[in-house]
Design an enzyme around this catalytic site. Structure first.
Site, PDB file in Angstrom:
ATOM      1  N   GLY A  45      16.662   9.088   6.622  1.00 20.06           N
ATOM      2  CA  GLY A  45      15.315   9.556   6.806  1.00 20.06           C
ATOM      3  C   GLY A  45      15.157  10.612   5.760  1.00 20.06           C
ATOM      4  O   GLY A  45      15.677  11.005   4.873  1.00 20.06           O
ATOM      5  N   GLY A 186       2.038  28.052   0.516  1.00 17.95           N
ATOM      6  CA  GLY A 186       2.360  28.104   1.852  1.00 17.95           C
ATOM      7  C   GLY A 186       3.615  28.887   2.349  1.00 17.95           C
ATOM      8  O   GLY A 186       4.690  28.595   1.357  1.00 17.95           O
ATOM      9  N   ILE A 190       9.513  25.891   5.065  1.00 15.57           N
ATOM     10  CA  ILE A 190       9.671  25.052   3.835  1.00 15.57           C
ATOM     11  C   ILE A 190       9.567  26.184   2.541  1.00 15.57           C
ATOM     12  O   ILE A 190      10.347  26.120   1.515  1.00 15.57           O
ATOM     13  CB  ILE A 190       8.856  23.607   3.752  1.00 15.57           C
ATOM     14  N   ALA A 289       3.822  23.498   0.127  1.00 19.39           N
ATOM     15  CA  ALA A 289       4.492  23.300   1.203  1.00 19.39           C
ATOM     16  C   ALA A 289       3.592  23.920   2.609  1.00 19.39           C
ATOM     17  O   ALA A 289       4.056  25.077   2.957  1.00 19.39           O
ATOM     18  CB  ALA A 289       5.834  24.135   0.941  1.00 19.39           C
ATOM     19  N   HIS A 464      37.227  39.297  17.431  1.00 17.33           N
ATOM     20  CA  HIS A 464      36.969  40.665  16.693  1.00 17.33           C
ATOM     21  C   HIS A 464      37.751  40.415  15.154  1.00 17.33           C
ATOM     22  O   HIS A 464      39.100  40.087  15.393  1.00 17.33           O
ATOM     23  CB  HIS A 464      37.497  41.974  17.444  1.00 17.33           C
TER      24      HIS A 464
END
Length: 488
Positions: A45, A186, A190, A289, A464
């Site tokens: 996809g 935008g 994205i 975007a 750590h």
């Protein structure tokens, strides 16, 4: 020669082989169901081919080049030369390997793969039109169907994608040379991710956003860290502006942006204060975007008796069922949040429900991540949302500038914040902005899923020096006994 129509049958028909569809198909196959998966484009996809995976590859490549060229404080003096075409080839190799892997996994789990575009011809049947001249079509009857057709980029009127001057995120992920100037329309996730990629590669990036800040869904102190980093990279922002038009100019374009309509926010106040003028911005490319929309207009849903809401989404319940008991919808077509891992979760649930399993979707612990610099990772409730839902929120916070590991990674901006219910101690949510936030958020998603308390997180020994210690410290801070930061 045209191949004639044939009719076959299947227990489960899955339409779309993205992260929702292929996961649903594989899980259904594992549960001994007869499964047919129809895909018209590419396995994996948009996420695998045109989004999640290729963008993260370019984020990694651009960050490596930028960090190597800006490490004088570490005693490293370099001037890396970036071959974008080679970087794209590397990215494409990753994508090809993963898409091939998806296809092999489907076949290994007994999934019947069909290439073509599926359209409903009834409540229990589809017609699949195969691509290519003379390939014909076939009809498939099904007992259950899972719709997983994903989403596509939203096109802004006047800024339709032409692949040359005006490009989508897909186009930005396939450029062969680094543009000198890029206008991004935008400032959502994205736009911000790709603005960062090209700014790190040396492009002069200008972002146009009609609202008054980047990443609108996120809290101000989270988005502020990302905006600061972008500005340090040289990204120029124009908030409260709308991209109005563009025209060719030489080999590039000139974008016209006008003040956005007053909405009562900061952008509106600025417009009143300085009566801002129309902007004209030059660029080699314009990346639009502004979000994505569901692909639900290609399947003749009405033939199956399925309706969409005003935005094109298919309404579903917590088992991914639509208004038709035997038809399910997963992923972007089923609404926000439009996340690949949310799609996979829904796909798995849909397959299990079809097989008679007691499965349901729990969105409470659904994490989200933005791969900007620095990254953002969130899960569950914010403090305001927790209060609105009747909890008594207590907040614990740990800054990365107090983390030894963050210092040694030379990435000290940002913080870990945990939101819990004070009377019970249950972890309700978390917001992380900083290095590896997309990885760190998993621990707190698990904490919410299992019903862990602040004491549980704080008393878990963390290695750590690691960034993960910041999670422990934030929990200790909420309890009032953090060691490496001042307590609330």
């Amino acid at each position: 020669m045209v191949v004639g129509d044939v009719t076959t049958g299947t227990d489960v028909l899955v339409i779309g082989a993205g992260p929702g569809g292929y996961v649903a198909a594989i899980r259904a196959g594992q549960l001994d169901l007869d499964v047919t998966l129809v895909e018209r484009d590419a396995y994996g996809g948009a996420c695998l081919n045109r989004g999640c995976i290729p963008s993260k590859a370019l984020i990694t490549g651009s960050k490596l080049a930028h960090d190597a060229g800006n490490a004088e404080d570490l005693g490293i003096h370099a001037n890396p030369a970036v071959d974008l075409s080679q970087m794209m080839n590397w990215k494409d190799g990753i994508v090809d390997g993963l898409t091939g892997g998806v296809e092999k996994l489907c076949k290994a789990n007994g999934v019947n793969l069909v290439e073509g575009t599926a359209e409903f011809s009834g409540e229990n049947s589809v017609r699949v039109v195969h691509g290519g001249e003379g390939q014909g079509s076939e009809s498939i009857d099904f007992e259950h169907c899972i719709i997983a057709t994903g989403s596509r980029p939203i096109q802004v009127p006047g800024f339709e994608f032409d692949g040359e001057h005006v490009i989508s995120a897909e186009g930005a992920l396939d450029l062969q040379t680094v543009p000198d100037e890029l206008v991004v329309v935008g400032a959502g996730y994205i736009g911000m991710e790709l603005a960062g990629v090209y700014a790190r590669l040396g492009t002069d990036v200008t972002v146009i956003e009609m609202l008054d800040d980047v990443l609108p869904p996120y809290e101000d102190d989270v988005s502020r860290v990302v905006r600061k980093h972008a500005e340090e990279l040289g990204v120029e922002f124009h908030f409260g502006y709308t991209a109005e038009d563009w025209e060719e100019s030489g080999d590039g374009v000139v974008v016209t942006a006008t003040p956005a309509a007053a909405d009562g926010g900061e952008a509106a106040e600025a417009e009143e204060d300085d009566e801002r003028e129309t902007l004209e911005l030059s660029a080699d490319k314009v990346l639009v975007a502004v979000g994505r929309q569901p692909v639900t207009d290609t399947m003749s849903l009405e033939a199956a008796g399925i309706e969409t809401d005003e935005r094109g989404f298919i309404q579903t319940d917590d088992r991914a069922r639509t208004e038709k008991e035997h038809i399910f919808a997963v992923g972007d077509v089923a609404g926000e949040p439009m996340l690949a891992h949310k799609a996979s979760t829904e796909g798995q649930v849909a397959a299990e429900v079809i097989a008679g399993e007691p499965s349901a979707i729990d969105y409470q612990a659904m994490p989200a991540a933005v791969f900007t610099s620095p990254e953002i990772g969130t899960v569950g409730l914010t403090a305001d949302e927790a209060e609105e839902q009747g909890f008594e929120p207590v907040i614990g916070k740990f800054p990365f500038n107090a983390s030894g590991r963050a210092m040694t990674a030379n990435e000290t901006d940002g913080f870990v914040r945990i939101v819990a219910d004070e009377p019970s101690g249950f972890v309700l949510g978390a917001q992380i902005v900083g290095p590896e936030a997309s990885e760190l958020i998993a621990e707190l998603a698990l904490a919410i899923e299992m019903g862990a308390t602040l004491e549980d997180v704080a008393s878990t020994v963390h290695t750590h020096p690691t960034l993960a210690e910041s999670t422990m410290e934030a929990a200790e801070n909420a309890l009032g006994h953090a060691i490496h930061t001042l307590n609330r």
